[in-house]
Design an enzyme around this catalytic site. Structure first.
Site, PDB file in Angstrom:
ATOM      1  N   HIS A 121       3.712  -2.039   3.123  1.00  0.00           N
ATOM      2  CA  HIS A 121       3.931  -0.989   2.117  1.00  0.00           C
ATOM      3  C   HIS A 121       5.276  -0.953   1.691  1.00  0.00           C
ATOM      4  O   HIS A 121       6.282  -0.730   2.808  1.00  0.00           O
ATOM      5  CB  HIS A 121       4.040   0.145   3.571  1.00  0.00           C
ATOM      6  CG  HIS A 121       2.546   0.117   4.083  1.00  0.00           C
ATOM      7  ND1 HIS A 121       2.107  -1.390   5.225  1.00  0.00           N
ATOM      8  CD2 HIS A 121       1.437   0.390   4.186  1.00  0.00           C
ATOM      9  CE1 HIS A 121       0.644  -0.927   5.516  1.00  0.00           C
ATOM     10  NE2 HIS A 121       0.789   0.310   5.216  1.00  0.00           N
TER      11      HIS A 121
ATOM     12  N   ASP B 162       0.294  -1.240  -0.036  1.00  0.00           N
ATOM     13  CA  ASP B 162      -0.436   0.137  -0.046  1.00  0.00           C
ATOM     14  C   ASP B 162       0.672   1.660  -0.037  1.00  0.00           C
ATOM     15  O   ASP B 162       1.668   1.388   0.614  1.00  0.00           O
ATOM     16  CB  ASP B 162      -0.488   0.481   1.655  1.00  0.00           C
ATOM     17  CG  ASP B 162      -2.386  -1.523   1.194  1.00  0.00           C
ATOM     18  OD1 ASP B 162      -2.102  -1.900   0.262  1.00  0.00           O
ATOM     19  OD2 ASP B 162      -2.939  -1.048   2.161  1.00  0.00           O
TER      20      ASP B 162
END
Ligand code: NAG
Ligand code: NAG
Length: 262
Positions: free
Chosen positions: A207, A55
């Site tokens: 991430h 993300d």
């Protein structure tokens, strides 16, 4: 009200231009109106698969993530923001988006800014979703079929708007903890501990904006998951569903490729 109508019309136009089997516009409008709230998924349906998801990018470590995945015969899924760590239309950022798509990873929406969607009106949620969809259509040629709300936070409005936009809401059943203030060793241990519970499938939250995740945690995660017998596939593959609502040629850069005023 006007903004909402505008987004619905824009979306209908995008879908009509992208899908060969589309009916007339009036048919589209009624189809959109009748769409059910989006499904929210947190696990895969194909056994022994793991979807490594990333993300908050695009960002500089995307290349490391992609190379490490491909070297292991794996594919990943990137949930991109439009304007978070960088502006998705900047030359370097747009190049990363295109690179991820061209390498066969799945690209998907993490919305424009990284806002908590549960604090927004329906119009505002449409706006946050459309801006990044538009960017992915322009840069890579694809209208994503999956979105992940920032923080995984959704409510009935977010589900309704996502449903209208043809998106499935994709959360996770494993958080690597790479945004928590814990050591990389602790993040690795989380992978080890979760695999020990023998889940039938895994959607792992990571991430790619963190160097440690891209360069230290990811190689370990891949090794741990593959050693346990998981096939590392895209989110769409682990669900047996299409990644995109439409696929077309990317557009050429023009004056609209900007984050200013959005
Ligand atoms: C998002 O907003 C909701 C209120 O709708 C709140 O409960 C939640 O804690 C917020 N999440 C974050 C990460 O700020
Ligand atoms: C992160 O953890 C360290 C060490 O435990 C601590 O000193 C620091 O204040 C923490 N930072 C945040 C933002 O919580």
């Amino acid at each position: 009200m006007f903004a909402s109508l505008l987004y619905a019309i824009t979306l209908a136009l995008v879908l009509t231009s992208g899908a060969a089997s589309s009916g007339p516009g009036s048919h589209h409008a009624s189809t959109l109106a009748k769409r059910a709230p989006a499904q929210v998924i947190t696990s895969c349906t194909v056994q022994n698969t793991a979807a490594l998801t990333f993300d908050d990018g695009p960002w500089v470590y995307l290349y490391d993530v992609s190379k490490t995945l491909l070297a292991a015969g794996a594919k990943g899924t990137f949930f991109f923001n439009g304007n978070n760590w960088g502006c998705i239309y900047d030359e370097d950022e747009a190049k990363r988006v295109k690179y991820a798509y061209d390498k066969g990873h799945q690209i998907a929406s993490h919305t424009w800014l990284h806002s908590n969607l549960t604090l927004l009106t329906a119009d505002q949620v449409h706006h946050q979703m459309w801006l990044v969809e538009e960017a992915l259509i322009k840069i890579a040629g694809v209208m994503p079929a999956f979105m992940r709300p920032p923080y995984g936070a959704y409510n009935d409005i977010v589900r309704s708007v996502s449903g209208i936009r043809g998106q499935t809401i994709a959360n996770w059943n494993f958080d690597s903890g790479d945004t928590w203030n814990i050591t990389t060793a602790a993040e690795k241990q989380r992978y080890v501990d979760f695999v020990k519970t023998k889940p039938t499938s895994i959607i792992a939250l990571n991430h790619d904006v963190h160097q440690q995740t891209a360069q230290v945690l990811l190689p370990f995660a891949i090794q741990t998951l593959q050693a346990a017998g998981y096939r590392l596939v895209t989110l769409a593959e682990c669900l047996g569903k299409p990644a995109y609502q439409s696929v077309a040629a990317p557009k050429a850069r023009d004056a609209t490729w900007t984050c200013i005023g959005k």
